[in-house]
Scaffold this motif. Sequence first.
Motif, short mmCIF file in Angstrom:
data_model
loop_
_atom_site.label_atom_id
_atom_site.label_comp_id
_atom_site.label_asym_id
_atom_site.label_seq_id
_atom_site.Cartn_x
_atom_site.Cartn_y
_atom_site.Cartn_z
N ILE A 127 43.70 45.25 36.61
CA ILE A 127 42.42 45.95 36.57
C ILE A 127 41.39 45.05 37.23
N LYS A 128 40.54 45.66 38.05
CA LYS A 128 39.44 44.93 38.66
C LYS A 128 38.14 45.59 38.24
N ILE A 129 37.16 44.76 37.95
CA ILE A 129 35.85 45.26 37.52
C ILE A 129 34.84 44.99 38.63
N GLN A 130 34.05 46.00 38.92
CA GLN A 130 32.99 45.85 39.92
C GLN A 130 31.67 46.33 39.31
N GLN A 131 30.62 45.59 39.58
CA GLN A 131 29.27 45.99 39.18
C GLN A 131 28.77 47.02 40.16
N SER A 132 28.05 48.00 39.66
CA SER A 132 27.40 48.96 40.54
C SER A 132 26.29 48.26 41.31
N PHE A 140 32.39 49.50 37.09
CA PHE A 140 33.54 50.32 37.46
C PHE A 140 34.80 49.54 37.10
N VAL A 141 35.72 50.20 36.42
CA VAL A 141 36.99 49.58 36.03
C VAL A 141 38.08 50.33 36.77
N ASN A 142 38.73 49.65 37.70
CA ASN A 142 39.76 50.28 38.54
C ASN A 142 41.11 49.58 38.40
N TYR A 143 42.15 50.39 38.51
CA TYR A 143 43.52 49.87 38.50
C TYR A 143 43.91 49.60 39.95
N GLU A 144 44.15 48.32 40.28
CA GLU A 144 44.44 47.94 41.67
C GLU A 144 45.59 46.95 41.75
N PRO A 145 46.82 47.40 41.49
CA PRO A 145 47.96 46.48 41.64
C PRO A 145 48.18 46.15 43.11
N ARG A 146 48.74 45.02 43.39
CA ARG A 146 49.08 44.66 44.76
C ARG A 146 50.34 45.43 45.15
N GLU A 147 50.29 46.06 46.32
CA GLU A 147 51.35 46.99 46.71
C GLU A 147 52.75 46.38 46.65
N ASP A 148 52.97 45.25 47.30
CA ASP A 148 54.30 44.64 47.29
C ASP A 148 54.51 43.77 46.06
N LEU A 149 53.55 42.91 45.80
CA LEU A 149 53.66 41.94 44.73
C LEU A 149 53.91 42.58 43.36
#
Length: 193
Positions: A127-132, A140-149
């Motif tokens: 999960i990555k968090i970004q400030q507006s 914003f809380v987004n699910y962002e796994p690394r594609e290959d890793l």
Amino acid sequence: MIVIDNVLISDEVISEQFVCDLSKCKGGCCEDGDAGAPLEENELKELDKNYEMVKEYMTVEGKAEIEKQGKYIFDKNFGWVTPTINHEICAYGYRDEKGIVKCAIEQAYNDKKLDWKKPISCHLFPIKIQQSKQDEDLEFVNYEPREDLCKAACKLGKSLKVPVYKFLKDSIIRKYGEEFYDSLDATAQHLNK
């Protein structure tokens, strides 16, 4: 999109499944990226306060980078981050006997030498968090796994049927509190009926 307080959570945090498979990825998230681990302002103080205890778990190369760059650095794209060795492994990382990257900060915590586990960005991954940019109180809380890793972790999560938010329960509670997590869990239960 799920909204709890001032936090917008992507649906994938509930719908996708994930369980780290360190035997496959070898902790690659600690060495694969454009910068070191993102740090919150309060974590800079934690590194200042706890560095002497963490240092004994670090590699010679990691300590040399800290001497050269500092305990944390400011990156124009990512803000405050941990330094890296040759733009690869985090300066606080080391490899265990199986070749898995481990965290010196977390090891000091596990050995009860400090009460700060590790940067929250590491604890929450993938999960990555970004400030507006428009509203500083909105995240914003987004699910962002690394594609290959993270392929093995996605596969293991699916086979074990573990949603991302359940795998990351401790880190979500650490960041937002029990009440927040309970609301997220109740929302997931409702959506999965």
